[in-house]
Scaffold this motif. Sequence first.
Motif, PDB file in Angstrom:
ATOM      1  N   VAL A 240      -7.642  13.816  -8.598  1.00 51.81           N
ATOM      2  CA  VAL A 240      -6.321  13.673  -7.975  1.00 51.81           C
ATOM      3  C   VAL A 240      -5.410  12.922  -8.938  1.00 51.81           C
ATOM      4  N   ILE A 241      -4.291  13.545  -9.295  1.00 48.37           N
ATOM      5  CA  ILE A 241      -3.317  12.914 -10.183  1.00 48.37           C
ATOM      6  C   ILE A 241      -1.985  12.815  -9.461  1.00 48.37           C
ATOM      7  N   SER A 242      -1.049  12.062 -10.017  1.00 49.05           N
ATOM      8  CA  SER A 242       0.264  11.892  -9.386  1.00 49.05           C
ATOM      9  C   SER A 242       1.365  12.301 -10.349  1.00 49.05           C
ATOM     10  N   ASN A 243       2.554  12.491  -9.814  1.00 50.67           N
ATOM     11  CA  ASN A 243       3.674  12.875 -10.681  1.00 50.67           C
ATOM     12  C   ASN A 243       4.113  11.724 -11.578  1.00 50.67           C
ATOM     13  N   GLU A 244       3.620  10.509 -11.315  1.00 49.69           N
ATOM     14  CA  GLU A 244       3.933   9.373 -12.185  1.00 49.69           C
ATOM     15  C   GLU A 244       3.027   9.390 -13.414  1.00 49.69           C
ATOM     16  N   THR A 245       1.729   9.655 -13.196  1.00 49.20           N
ATOM     17  CA  THR A 245       0.805   9.654 -14.323  1.00 49.20           C
ATOM     18  C   THR A 245       0.877  10.941 -15.134  1.00 49.20           C
ATOM     19  N   ILE A 246       1.461  11.998 -14.565  1.00 52.80           N
ATOM     20  CA  ILE A 246       1.502  13.273 -15.282  1.00 52.80           C
ATOM     21  C   ILE A 246       2.470  13.229 -16.460  1.00 52.80           C
ATOM     22  N   MET A 247       3.213  12.129 -16.571  1.00 48.30           N
ATOM     23  CA  MET A 247       4.106  11.969 -17.719  1.00 48.30           C
ATOM     24  C   MET A 247       3.342  11.619 -18.990  1.00 48.30           C
ATOM     25  N   ALA A 248       2.093  11.159 -18.850  1.00 53.86           N
ATOM     26  CA  ALA A 248       1.332  10.694 -20.009  1.00 53.86           C
ATOM     27  C   ALA A 248       0.676  11.861 -20.732  1.00 53.86           C
ATOM     28  N   GLY A 249       0.577  11.723 -22.038  1.00 48.90           N
ATOM     29  CA  GLY A 249       0.064  12.810 -22.864  1.00 48.90           C
ATOM     30  C   GLY A 249      -1.392  13.147 -22.617  1.00 48.90           C
ATOM     31  N   GLN A 250      -2.214  12.158 -22.233  1.00 48.75           N
ATOM     32  CA  GLN A 250      -3.636  12.415 -22.037  1.00 48.75           C
ATOM     33  C   GLN A 250      -3.866  13.452 -20.952  1.00 48.75           C
ATOM     34  N   VAL A 251      -2.991  13.495 -19.950  1.00 46.08           N
ATOM     35  CA  VAL A 251      -3.132  14.472 -18.877  1.00 46.08           C
ATOM     36  C   VAL A 251      -3.063  15.887 -19.431  1.00 46.08           C
TER      37      VAL A 251
ATOM     38  N   TYR B  90       0.833  -1.202   0.000  1.00 42.70           N
ATOM     39  CA  TYR B  90       0.000   0.000   0.000  1.00 42.70           C
ATOM     40  C   TYR B  90       0.871   1.257   0.000  1.00 42.70           C
ATOM     41  N   LYS B  91       2.090   1.124  -0.470  1.00 44.43           N
ATOM     42  CA  LYS B  91       3.032   2.240  -0.414  1.00 44.43           C
ATOM     43  C   LYS B  91       2.490   3.503  -1.076  1.00 44.43           C
ATOM     44  N   PRO B  92       1.908   3.457  -2.286  1.00 51.68           N
ATOM     45  CA  PRO B  92       1.387   4.698  -2.872  1.00 51.68           C
ATOM     46  C   PRO B  92       0.311   5.352  -2.016  1.00 51.68           C
ATOM     47  N   SER B  93      -0.490   4.544  -1.317  1.00 51.62           N
ATOM     48  CA  SER B  93      -1.558   5.100  -0.497  1.00 51.62           C
ATOM     49  C   SER B  93      -1.032   5.768   0.764  1.00 51.62           C
TER      50      SER B  93
ATOM     51  N   SER C 227     -18.579  14.280  -0.385  1.00 52.84           N
ATOM     52  CA  SER C 227     -18.769  13.072  -1.183  1.00 52.84           C
ATOM     53  C   SER C 227     -19.922  12.272  -0.579  1.00 52.84           C
ATOM     54  N   PRO C 228     -20.809  11.684  -1.380  1.00 55.68           N
ATOM     55  CA  PRO C 228     -20.732  11.482  -2.836  1.00 55.68           C
ATOM     56  C   PRO C 228     -21.379  12.572  -3.683  1.00 55.68           C
ATOM     57  N   LEU C 229     -21.937  13.638  -3.017  1.00 54.27           N
ATOM     58  CA  LEU C 229     -22.513  14.722  -3.811  1.00 54.27           C
ATOM     59  C   LEU C 229     -21.435  15.365  -4.672  1.00 54.27           C
ATOM     60  N   ASP C 230     -20.301  15.715  -4.044  1.00 53.05           N
ATOM     61  CA  ASP C 230     -19.137  16.164  -4.805  1.00 53.05           C
ATOM     62  C   ASP C 230     -18.426  14.934  -5.358  1.00 53.05           C
ATOM     63  N   LYS C 231     -17.946  15.029  -6.580  1.00 51.82           N
ATOM     64  CA  LYS C 231     -17.323  13.886  -7.251  1.00 51.82           C
ATOM     65  C   LYS C 231     -15.810  13.912  -7.041  1.00 51.82           C
ATOM     66  N   ILE C 232     -15.302  12.852  -6.429  1.00 51.23           N
ATOM     67  CA  ILE C 232     -13.860  12.736  -6.180  1.00 51.23           C
ATOM     68  C   ILE C 232     -13.317  11.617  -7.058  1.00 51.23           C
ATOM     69  N   LEU C 233     -12.353  11.959  -7.913  1.00 48.64           N
ATOM     70  CA  LEU C 233     -11.811  11.029  -8.899  1.00 48.64           C
ATOM     71  C   LEU C 233     -10.324  10.819  -8.634  1.00 48.64           C
ATOM     72  N   TRP C 234      -9.907   9.579  -8.709  1.00 46.81           N
ATOM     73  CA  TRP C 234      -8.499   9.232  -8.478  1.00 46.81           C
ATOM     74  C   TRP C 234      -7.896   8.698  -9.771  1.00 46.81           C
ATOM     75  N   ASP C 235      -6.644   9.058  -9.991  1.00 51.71           N
ATOM     76  CA  ASP C 235      -5.988   8.678 -11.239  1.00 51.71           C
ATOM     77  C   ASP C 235      -5.475   7.251 -11.232  1.00 51.71           C
ATOM     78  N   VAL C 236      -5.006   6.787 -10.074  1.00 49.08           N
ATOM     79  CA  VAL C 236      -4.454   5.432  -9.988  1.00 49.08           C
ATOM     80  C   VAL C 236      -5.076   4.699  -8.813  1.00 49.08           C
ATOM     81  N   GLU C 237      -5.394   3.443  -9.018  1.00 49.49           N
ATOM     82  CA  GLU C 237      -6.081   2.650  -8.006  1.00 49.49           C
ATOM     83  C   GLU C 237      -5.239   2.481  -6.748  1.00 49.49           C
ATOM     84  N   GLU C 238      -3.920   2.425  -6.899  1.00 52.16           N
ATOM     85  CA  GLU C 238      -3.037   2.171  -5.754  1.00 52.16           C
ATOM     86  C   GLU C 238      -3.080   3.281  -4.708  1.00 52.16           C
TER      87      GLU C 238
END
Length: 723
Positions: free
Chosen positions: A218-229, A121-124, A140-151
């Motif tokens: 919520v995004i991370s510095n690992e996923t921010i390398m991808a172009g879709q971001v 659970y290191k990323p968490s 939440s759940p009225l406000d929508k909270i979205l996570w970029d990576v499941e970990e």
Amino acid sequence: MANACCQNRFAINAQFRGNSRLVTSASEYSRCTFPSNVEFGRLNLHPTLASASTSKPDHVGSILCSSNVEGYMNEKAPTPMLDMVKNPMHLKNLTSKELRQLADDIRSELLFTMSETQKSYKPSLSVVELTVAIHHVFHSPLDKILWDVEEQTYPHKLLTGRRPHFHKARKPEDLSNYSCRSEFDPFAAGHGCSSISSGLGMAVARDIKRKRERIVAVISNETIMAGQVYEAMNNAGYIDSNMVVILNDSQQSLHPHPMHEQFPKASINVVSSYLSKLQSSKFFRKLRELAKALTKKIGSGMYEWAAKIDEYARGMLGPPGSTLFEELGLYYIGPVDGHNIEDLACVLREVASLNSMGPVLIHVITKDGYGIENNQMSIIKDEEPEGSSGTEPSPSNPRPQTYSDLLVESLVAESKRDEDIVVVHAGMGMEPSFGLLKDKLKDRFFPVGMAEQHAVTFSAGLSCGGLKPFCIIPSAFLQRAYDQVVHDVDRQKIPVRFAITSAGLAGSAGATHSGPFDITYMSCLPNMIVMAPSDETELARMVATAVHINDRPVCFRYPRGATVMLSLKAYVADPKPIEVGQGKLLVEGQDIALLGYGSMVQNCLRAHSLLSKLGIDITVADARFCKPLDIKLVRILCKNHKYLITVEEGSIGGFGAHVAQFISLDGLLDAGIKWRPITLPENYIEGALPQDQLAFAGLTRNHIAATALNLLGRKRDALLLMH
């Protein structure tokens, strides 16, 4: 001193470590078991009345309790604040002190769960305070909270009523019924890069329907390398809908290099904390909007001039790279201390209070393993990314050898013979074995992170430049670059060598990281050679085969986890290439032919051993290649047997489909051969033990043997075998 360690949850067992000043190694000691409601922190040893006269005083000492998993107590620490939280509404009235206690309880719960399940659970652990602050401020759940990576979602799950599922064993029937969306998860967290795009879609839908909920991605510095971001942020800046993007920056660099030390990372101090609060305040935002309106009315280029001054000033005060987000149209706030709940709550509260703000990016600085003692870091220091075995290493239980270890050994050996070999690695995280490969190849190893599309086309460019690239990508991540595989590699017949890791089921990593589709989507390409090893020997030989293929692309897949045998140094040192399109017979029989592909060859051999005890003589063959298929081998199997069973750890439309296509066009089906395919079912199989996943999928030796018995009309034996 004599240390005591827990042999099981409520047991104490005295053990001697080194030379004890108080207790000799020859001293007698005993083991005692305590009931679950007994609490103790220290046990004292005293001589009994019977032995007081004979025992030496200096043999009296103390026993301290330590864990059987280094750094962790098997006894679960009390979590009073977390026990009170059943849903996010329970966080609204908590004080700052209680929120900090809640964060400590969550971290303690994650560490205990990690010691029990051996799941990382290191990323968490780095987003605990951030998650608490988000649920404290937003609704939440009225406000929508979205996570970029499941970990990174496990603290979020603990706070949204799913704590019982952390310790509940998943039943086989739950493996496909699990829903990745829920009341508190409006969009499932997958590999990454999706939260801003999906969040922007929800924000636009909210605006069209005239609703008022807030959207937090919520995004991370690992996923921010991808172009879709960046595509999503650019579109968010253009549409200008209200949404909050939180960048969780753990400041982990994919490319550590001495030159990078010249560029300072974002730091947290009193000034940065004050500026972040100022940037998010209503007064500052309204003042900024007023200045924009005034300069627009003045005209004569005043607005553009003022905008440049604003950008320059914010660039001077902010960390390096902060103006990039401003250029994309997001209002930048930060950096904020990601482990200071008060600062996080203050900034989030100010941002949430503004009804018209457009897209905002909050830059949060976190630290991996925050709040964990050094002796506890040993169990989480090596997060288990794609392809790891799922077994925690220890002195008594060393990490088993994986297929990735053998791939690294093979590539190192081949690179010594051929200096044109280079390696490109893509995907989330990097296995420890690939870190060794990086050290060996140095400037011939290119890790690109979650930039799979770039990795594929970059590899094609390396090949066009005269090199021999091996593109290592987990099966689930290769899906993200399929267009590049088609047009930038296969269509041009560029010899890129794809090593597809974590193919098939992925154990505890679940459906997010499983790779059931690569056989299907790679074997339908006209120019692609598709193969899969059945063991380490075959893997080493397929690496050598790929090195010698220079006129078209080639791919080979291997499963997540430990290898079949212990070591095959001789084969790695000098493997013989395999003739393209050539399978092999392993066991010759006469009743039924089992044609296995990849890792399933081993289960075919196990089924053979089981059936031989029932007096059934079967043939087992290793196909090796899905494309080109060994048509000579298939013809022999069809002509010498009444029944043919193909077995693969892949989806429908893969290896079995290619066999069916050939035997139907070749007229072998008309000649009377009866064919049965065994593939993965049409379900997403969630995380569980590998043996449970295979049992659910129907790919164990018993399932294969039962299929053979059914074909022979021995249905009763088949039923007995399954029970």
